[in-house]
Enzyme design. Sequence first.
Site, mmCIF file in Angstrom:
data_model
loop_
_atom_site.group_PDB
_atom_site.id
_atom_site.type_symbol
_atom_site.label_atom_id
_atom_site.label_comp_id
_atom_site.label_asym_id
_atom_site.label_seq_id
_atom_site.Cartn_x
_atom_site.Cartn_y
_atom_site.Cartn_z
ATOM 1 N N ASP A 141 0.835 -0.964 0.039
ATOM 2 C CA ASP A 141 0.167 0.002 -0.075
ATOM 3 C C ASP A 141 0.692 1.335 -0.020
ATOM 4 O O ASP A 141 1.695 1.282 0.717
ATOM 5 C CB ASP A 141 -0.943 -0.020 1.050
ATOM 6 C CG ASP A 141 -1.907 1.213 1.180
ATOM 7 O OD1 ASP A 141 -2.553 1.198 0.316
ATOM 8 O OD2 ASP A 141 -2.025 1.933 2.168
ATOM 9 N N GLU A 151 1.557 0.340 -4.971
ATOM 10 C CA GLU A 151 1.247 1.668 -5.401
ATOM 11 C C GLU A 151 2.475 2.558 -5.295
ATOM 12 O O GLU A 151 2.872 3.084 -4.309
ATOM 13 C CB GLU A 151 0.272 2.270 -4.336
ATOM 14 C CG GLU A 151 -1.099 1.344 -4.465
ATOM 15 C CD GLU A 151 -2.255 2.095 -3.424
ATOM 16 O OE1 GLU A 151 -3.326 2.450 -4.027
ATOM 17 O OE2 GLU A 151 -1.762 2.051 -2.410
#
Length: 875
Positions: free
Chosen positions: A477, A514
């Site tokens: 993340d 990400e």
Amino acid sequence: MKRHAVLAILLASGAALTPAPASPAMAETALHGDIPADARAHWLSADLIAFETEGAPLLMAGDRQVKLTPAGQVEGAMAADHPHLAGMALWRLERADRTVVRQMLKQPLALRAADGSRTGIQTGWVLDALYANDEPLGAIATIDDLGFALWSPTARKVSLHLFADAQGGEASVVPMVEDPATGVWKARVSNDWDRRYYLYAVEVFMPSTGRIETNLVTDPYSLNLSADSKRSQVINLDDADLKPAGWDTFARDLADAPEDRSIYELHVRDFSIADVTVEAGQRGKYLAFAQRETAGARHLTALANAGLSDVHLLPTNDCASIPEVGALTPSEDALAAMDPAGEQQQELVKAESGMDGFNWCYDPLHYLAPEGSYASDPNGAARVIEFRQMVMGLDAMGLGTVLDVVFNHTPASGQGDKSVLDKIVPGYYQRLNLDGSVANSTCCSNTASERRMMERLLVDGLMVWARDYKVSGFRFDLMGHHTKNNILKGREALHTLTLDEHGVDGADLLIYGEGWDFGEVGGGQRFVQATQRNMGDGTGIGTFNDRIRDAIRGGAYNSKAEEAVMTQGFASGRYTAPNRLTAEDPAARADALRLADHVRAGLAGSIADFSFENADGVTRQLGEMDYNGQPLGYVSDPQETVNYAAAHDNPTLFDSNVWKLPLDTSKDDRVRWQNIANSLVLLAQGMPFIHAGQDLLRTKSLDHNSYDSGDWFNFIDWSGQEHRWGRGLAHRADNEVDWPIARTLLADERMAMEPEHIARAATHIREMFAIRMSSPLFRMQSGEGVRQKLRFLNTGPEQVPGMIVMQLGAGGGEQAIVIFNATTSAQQIALADADGLTLHPVQAASDDAILTQARAGEGQIHVPALTTAVFVRAD
């Protein structure tokens, strides 16, 4: 019992146990003098402090005061390590004896400038310089005894509180002893405490309160916890009773090439909470994945048989937001009786959201322990055993388990109720702004993984999940908030795992994340980040490709509904199916050609030095083409791009198309538009990523941020019988601006899909998986291969808008022609060697009757409207 690799037998005093109250009050000691609320000084090494001031400042540590002397400024190698401090004045602590410095760091700290003003001091870097180490941490049961170790170098005192049970009862207290060289506090007790529970009492100066606090806190290295994370549990993951039948011999031989992998993003609770074919007590739980004859299991197995390789689970480590005991569930009957376009549903869901069992869990509380709400019992060892059963269950379906890891932030800091790390080493694990406040650009309290012990926690966490739970990969993340070196070090550690010894080949574990670039670290302000461009230079680490996403669906999500309607994409009708707001747009054709170029770039794996003739009629490399001020192509190898059109964030692909397609688009054509998008994702070079239910036309009632929207809005029906369009307006906080238009759309029955439409979409995506796996041409493993074997026809300023023609292969070998016809009419393309091309066998056997109109011959290829057609030639 075997020794656990992350932990070890720890030497300590072996002091006798003494009773203490079950819940000792927080001890608070007032300090003499005012403690500054900010911290603008930066202690970088034992003898150097950076602080912008005129005149020599005074270092104040408790009762000690030391005058500093000028030492130049932050420059050279030091500026490279701390770019955000470059040029700041440096001050030297003369005769900085390490023993004295270590004692000072346990005191309230301040720097007094020559003008009498004061500021606090950030100490993270000097703690690294003095104390960073690789000593075993956590708790471990051995044959002889139990050892405990906690890294807390600024603590003044630490004691171990042992509990016989998961809750209640008096604590037995053991003083812990610090190793002054490492800052690790240690204790050893009898093996009788194995599987019992514990906390640490840490006496430490807390800058956020300006006081010395005694924090009763769980272990950051907890491998298991009691319900609601109230206490850590002593547990040895090698114990035989924690292993499902066959676990020791269970091994998953992963594909060697990441390009052969594909990803299906799924939430543990979403998988089974609404599946009536799952045993009632296992719905929403890990154990649902261990059942084979359920609707969800059959659906995933069918995808695996078609070519899907991995399920990516949203965070499954212990999180702060889900009650593990006594969770509520709003009445589905009450919700179903409400207006499909009204406000009542979101009001009811919101009223109970803090106590229901649903959350995405992007608020990690403990990084090394499974979340308890998904276990049959949040107390005891069930979560460990059942997590392993889930991994084995997915393997039985033919799927690996990829974990979503959230090392970039914590749910709280300071003395917050959900703060753990910051209560143990204040100001170290959290990234601080220049003024000493905790950075929260990721929405919560950011972690400082540029520091060695936070990086170590990250790496140790990966090892626990890979070695002890045999997962198949990791999705990071907000990976751009980590250093590039964090990710590479994690991979290096994972590569030590072998299939024979650990049941997983660390070299084949999938790593992606990400790679967004923003916040206090943006643009390399603090370090070399793990961003798209930095990871796309040959690392082999994948990043999500927003270029192809935006081009397919029509831009990132816009918070104003009218803007969403206006930003159509290649697979939502830009120019080829104008909607009520774009019909008269004079720039539509030019924009459609630009979007097609961006899709082509994604189909070519976003390889920076791949080139083709763009809409301007100029042949350029992708790295020279623009995407919002960044290069359109940014990777060197296809495995470094994760191609997607939808994920848990933002509207589902179906909902996005509800905003963008003309309102009178037929139900059949809505399916075909979505199929075009899915075709592009599955047939692009790189790794395809599919959002759970994307193959079932999943809708969330237009909710673009359903992280806490409960089971009602996050519903999936694996049987394909229920679409559930119009479940009420999405929650007010993030969606109210869209409500005026959403009310009309949610009441429109034209958007409600029937079982036959869902079945066609599900079949189509399996067909695309099968085509992808049928030939290495769709899974090329190098940038050189893409440059040699892929080219585009129908390019340049005179191209037919809405049609992409991709040619794969080279002379003397297998060849394929793929035509993506995102127009509402049939298209023909001239191709001299069209003779000998045949429709791909998968499509020739498809139940899509329109594909019978696709044909090649006599120098032409004919493709029906809103269709992806794949033709092959075997030479």
